[in-house]
Scaffold this motif. Structure first.
Motif, PDB file in Angstrom:
ATOM      1  N   LEU A  95       5.370   5.717  -5.195  1.00  0.00           N
ATOM      2  CA  LEU A  95       4.557   6.409  -6.286  1.00  0.00           C
ATOM      3  C   LEU A  95       6.050   6.708  -7.037  1.00  0.00           C
ATOM      4  CD1 LEU A  95       2.026   5.543  -5.362  1.00  0.00           C
ATOM      5  CD2 LEU A  95       1.372   7.935  -6.020  1.00  0.00           C
ATOM      6  N   VAL A 127      -3.574   4.170  -4.392  1.00  0.00           N
ATOM      7  CA  VAL A 127      -3.508   3.976  -3.808  1.00  0.00           C
ATOM      8  C   VAL A 127      -4.241   3.136  -2.428  1.00  0.00           C
ATOM      9  CG1 VAL A 127      -2.219   5.630  -3.518  1.00  0.00           C
ATOM     10  CG2 VAL A 127      -4.111   5.889  -2.333  1.00  0.00           C
ATOM     11  N   HIS A 155       6.090   5.508 -11.077  1.00  0.00           N
ATOM     12  CA  HIS A 155       6.361   6.916 -11.920  1.00  0.00           C
ATOM     13  C   HIS A 155       7.342   6.568 -13.112  1.00  0.00           C
ATOM     14  CE1 HIS A 155       4.732  10.324 -14.296  1.00  0.00           C
ATOM     15  NE2 HIS A 155       5.884  10.669 -14.606  1.00  0.00           N
ATOM     16  N   VAL A 192      -0.450  -0.481  -2.828  1.00  0.00           N
ATOM     17  CA  VAL A 192       0.330   0.337  -2.942  1.00  0.00           C
ATOM     18  C   VAL A 192       0.320   1.550  -2.296  1.00  0.00           C
ATOM     19  CG1 VAL A 192       0.043   2.413  -5.324  1.00  0.00           C
ATOM     20  CG2 VAL A 192      -0.947   0.014  -5.636  1.00  0.00           C
ATOM     21  N   PHE A 247      -2.664   5.441 -10.666  1.00  0.00           N
ATOM     22  CA  PHE A 247      -1.983   4.975  -9.489  1.00  0.00           C
ATOM     23  C   PHE A 247      -3.600   4.711  -8.449  1.00  0.00           C
ATOM     24  CE2 PHE A 247       1.037   7.548 -10.487  1.00  0.00           C
ATOM     25  CZ  PHE A 247       2.216   6.813 -10.684  1.00  0.00           C
ATOM     26  N   LEU A 259       4.374  12.229  -5.835  1.00  0.00           N
ATOM     27  CA  LEU A 259       5.683  11.419  -7.049  1.00  0.00           C
ATOM     28  C   LEU A 259       6.478  13.158  -7.358  1.00  0.00           C
ATOM     29  CD1 LEU A 259       2.211  11.503  -9.224  1.00  0.00           C
ATOM     30  CD2 LEU A 259       3.283   9.959  -9.013  1.00  0.00           C
ATOM     31  N   ARG A 266       2.272   5.950  -1.017  1.00  0.00           N
ATOM     32  CA  ARG A 266       3.111   6.715  -1.413  1.00  0.00           C
ATOM     33  C   ARG A 266       4.582   6.365  -1.107  1.00  0.00           C
ATOM     34  NH1 ARG A 266       3.273  12.610   1.219  1.00  0.00           N
ATOM     35  NH2 ARG A 266       5.459  12.885   0.441  1.00  0.00           N
TER      36      ARG A 266
END
Length: 164
Positions: free
Chosen positions: A117, A130, A121, A112, A128, A143, A114
């Motif tokens: 994200l 990461v 979402h 996972v 999450f 996000l 950036r």
């Protein structure tokens, strides 16, 4: 202790993610556990009577339909992304929210990053984990990479032209 992103903030992880080959032997009764689907399918009767919190995680090839009758037992459903390029669980999260009405936590685990994200979402993920080699505080900025979206999503059921 690992940190995760949940509901828009970085927090310390309190759940224990069991490995894919986990068995009932030695599982603590009061810890909050996220068990692999295989363990749930073979030992759900024993897992339901534990005192701790219960979650389940699915590998990318496993189907949400295998757990829909049991959703009420899970506080967390973790969906594994084995590689950045494997997006099958984007659909799984959306199905959980829109078709099956799941209100608990849906967590992305595995590879996972950036860049994913914001889109995760929009599909229904609210937590999450990461990758361990990435900074969760930097990933949190993902996000808010975009301020306006055109399409519908789990979080915004109206397209942009209907919001005006």
């Amino acid at each position: 202790m690992q940190s995760i992103i949940k509901n828009g903030e970085v927090i310390d992880e309190r759940w224990h993610l069991l490995p894919a080959d986990a068995s009932l032997d030695g599982i603590p009764n009061s810890d909050d556990l996220i068990v692999p689907l295989a363990l749930w399918l073979e030992s759900s009767h024993a897992l339901k009577v534990r005192d701790g919190g219960l979650g389940v995680w699915l590998q990318s090839h496993e189907q949400i339909e295998d757990i829909v009758d049991d959703l009420k037992h899970f506080q967390v459903i973790a969906l594994d992304f084995p590689a950045f390029t494997d997006g099958r669980h984007f659909s799984s999260a959306r199905l959980l929210r829109e078709r099956y009405g799941y209100q608990g936590e849906i967590r992305a685990i595995g590879d996972v990053l950036r860049d994913q994200l914001f889109f995760m979402h929009r599909c229904g993920f609210d937590a999450f984990a990461v990758r361990a080699d990435r900074d969760p505080y930097d990933a949190l900025k993902g996000l808010s990479d975009f301020s306006v979206t055109y399409q519908t999503s789990v979080e915004q059921p109206l397209p942009l032209f209907r919001r005006r």
